[in-house]
Design an enzyme around this catalytic site. Structure first.
Site, PDB file in Angstrom:
ATOM      1  N   ARG A 164       0.832  -1.209   0.000  1.00  0.00           N
ATOM      2  CA  ARG A 164       0.000   0.000   0.000  1.00  0.00           C
ATOM      3  C   ARG A 164       0.870   1.264   0.000  1.00  0.00           C
ATOM      4  O   ARG A 164       0.573   2.233   0.692  1.00  0.00           O
ATOM      5  CB  ARG A 164      -0.955   0.043   1.206  1.00  0.00           C
ATOM      6  CG  ARG A 164      -1.952  -1.092   1.287  1.00  0.00           C
ATOM      7  CD  ARG A 164      -2.988  -1.016   0.158  1.00  0.00           C
ATOM      8  NE  ARG A 164      -4.060  -1.961   0.351  1.00  0.00           N
ATOM      9  CZ  ARG A 164      -4.030  -3.231  -0.048  1.00  0.00           C
ATOM     10  NH1 ARG A 164      -2.972  -3.722  -0.666  1.00  0.00           N
ATOM     11  NH2 ARG A 164      -5.070  -4.007   0.145  1.00  0.00           N
ATOM     12  N   SER A 237     -10.472  -0.093   3.241  1.00  0.00           N
ATOM     13  CA  SER A 237      -9.737  -0.219   4.512  1.00  0.00           C
ATOM     14  C   SER A 237      -9.214   1.153   4.921  1.00  0.00           C
ATOM     15  O   SER A 237      -8.561   1.822   4.115  1.00  0.00           O
ATOM     16  CB  SER A 237      -8.536  -1.143   4.363  1.00  0.00           C
ATOM     17  OG  SER A 237      -8.937  -2.430   3.981  1.00  0.00           O
ATOM     18  N   GLU A 332      -4.566   4.415   5.663  1.00  0.00           N
ATOM     19  CA  GLU A 332      -4.335   4.071   4.261  1.00  0.00           C
ATOM     20  C   GLU A 332      -4.685   5.248   3.327  1.00  0.00           C
ATOM     21  O   GLU A 332      -3.900   5.591   2.456  1.00  0.00           O
ATOM     22  CB  GLU A 332      -5.136   2.823   3.880  1.00  0.00           C
ATOM     23  CG  GLU A 332      -4.822   2.411   2.457  1.00  0.00           C
ATOM     24  CD  GLU A 332      -5.683   1.272   1.963  1.00  0.00           C
ATOM     25  OE1 GLU A 332      -5.474   0.142   2.411  1.00  0.00           O
ATOM     26  OE2 GLU A 332      -6.550   1.530   1.111  1.00  0.00           O
TER      27      GLU A 332
END
Ligand code: FAD
Ligand code: EPU
Length: 343
Positions: A164, A237, A332
């Site tokens: 990520r 998320s 995130e």
């Protein structure tokens, strides 16, 4: 054609449906238009932000300067024997690209089906799901540098992909407007079915294994677990899964029976959802923000939330997880813009 709007409303342009306005919004349909806009912003001293479909951002009240949306929508493929290079414009909807590739027998993206957003945003956090990360299907990209408006070609090493993560995510201000991404796919289907959810779903579906079937299984799992932003605003998320030391992993396992730890370097990647769940956050809410009842990694806007409400709620969760388990949770989504002064 280039579209420019002043004081543009972005509430429908982010999947958390946060109220936000851009001083200037430019929708560009050609690479040269992006270069022109970047030059103009340089001359005027306007900050540049890039927005795709807004599915991985927390927008504050106002985005000063200029927001650029690269609405570049081409896809073409070059076949070289077993290899296929697929070039896609930044504005192409990611899932459309996945479907297009499966339809033509270009394999490799099927596990990434139904991830929201655009092709141009995919390298920013090296999107991943169900055992595949974009990095492994990536060849190179083309981007306009916001320093000198030149078009640059960046290979995998220059992008610094991680979990990520990439160089693009680490920059404070957008240094590049990505305009095209090239993927290296294959004419040979090599199924990736190690993720238990996908395996179970494939068994339920039955029939011969194909890329379309893997995508189908992934889509079914995703629809079950994740809220559809059209009905329940969210950004997927909200926290990354943290990596902890081996010693911390052992200590946590004693408190959380059956905790899984995926080896990463000399540590272990563990489930943030499990930690948040164990702190009792599932289904909790504060004002307009809540934790999704099925998947505690997902924060949802239940109505009326502002960016700062989401961030305050996320901080309360991260503080609680930090206090109880000594694990630091990292956001995130990218946080863009600034808030109006209070009062
Ligand atoms: P945006 O949210 O518009 O932008 C994200 C960031 O990228 C911003 O910093 C923006 O400035 C930058 N950016 C966007 N386009 C460009 C460009 N052309 N050039 C330079 N910078 C750019 N992600 C996963 O990895 N795996 C998942 O399984 C997953 N599931 C999700 C499920 C749901 C329900 C939702 C809502 C989100 C999910 N996400 C997932 C996150 C999201 O889909 C991805 O991060 C996606 O790539 C974001 O695309 P976007 O076009 O919406 O980007
Ligand atoms: N879990 C709980 N309680 C719950 C739900 C889940 O404890 O109520 C725990 C379980 O231990 C479960 C674990 O969470 O096994 C993992 O759940 P899941 O398989 O849904 O994976 P995730 O860690 O929540 C990650 C990605 C997703 C990606 C899926 C599939 C991150 C931050 N998230 O989610 O990506 O789709 O795996 O690969 O890595 C995103 O980045 O936005 C995103 C949705």
């Amino acid at each position: 054609v280039i579209t420019v709007a002043r004081d543009a409303d972005l509430q429908r342009s982010n999947t958390l449906a946060l109220p936000s306005r851009a001083d200037r919004l430019v929708i560009a349909r050609q690479v040269d238009e992006i270069r022109e806009v970047v030059s103009l912003c340089g001359e005027r001293g306007w900050r540049i932000e890039v927005l795709g479909e807004g599915s991985n951002v927390v927008l504050r009240d106002r985005l000063p300067g200029c927001v650029v949306r690269p609405d570049l929508r081409w896809v073409h493929a070059e076949e070289q024997g077993e290899r296929v290079y697929v070039h896609a414009g930044a504005g192409v909807h990611w899932h459309e690209l996945v479907r297009w590739c499966i339809g033509l027998g270009f394999f490799g993206l099927e596990n990434l089906a139904l991830i929201p957003g655009t092709v141009g945003a995919a390298p920013i956090q090296n999107i991943g799901a169900y055992g595949v990360e974009m990095e492994s299907r990536f060849d190179h990209l083309l981007a306009v540098s916001t320093r000198d408006a030149r078009l640059e070609r960046l290979g995998r090493d220059a992008c610094g992909f991680g979990y990520r993560d990439s160089v693009f995510k680490r920059d404070g201000e957008a240094r590049f407007v990505i305009v095209e991404v090239t993927f290296l796919l294959s004419r040979t289907f090599r199924p990736v079915t190690d993720y238990p959810d996908v395996r179970e779903e494939l068994a339920r579906l039955g029939g011969p294994l194909s890329a379309a079937r893997v995508a189908d299984a992934v889509i079914r799992v995703r629809r079950r677990k994740l809220p559809d932003p059209r009905h329940v605003p969210n950004a997927g998320s909200f926290f990354k899964n943290p990596t902890v030391t081996e010693a911390r992993f052992r200590a946590l396992s004693a408190r959380l029976p059956g905790l899984q730890g995926f080896p990463v370097g000399d540590g272990r990647k563990i489930s943030a959802a499990r930690l948040i769940d164990a702190c009792g956050w599932k289904g909790r809410r504060a004002g307009g923000v809540g934790v999704w009842w099925r998947q505690p990694l997902v924060l949802v806007n239940l109505g009326g939330a502002r960016g700062q409400d989401v961030l305050a709620f996320a901080e309360a969760i991260a503080d609680d997880v930090g206090d109880r388990f000594g694990v630091e949770l990292e956001h995130e989504p990218r946080i863009l813009g600034e808030d109006h002064a209070a009062g």
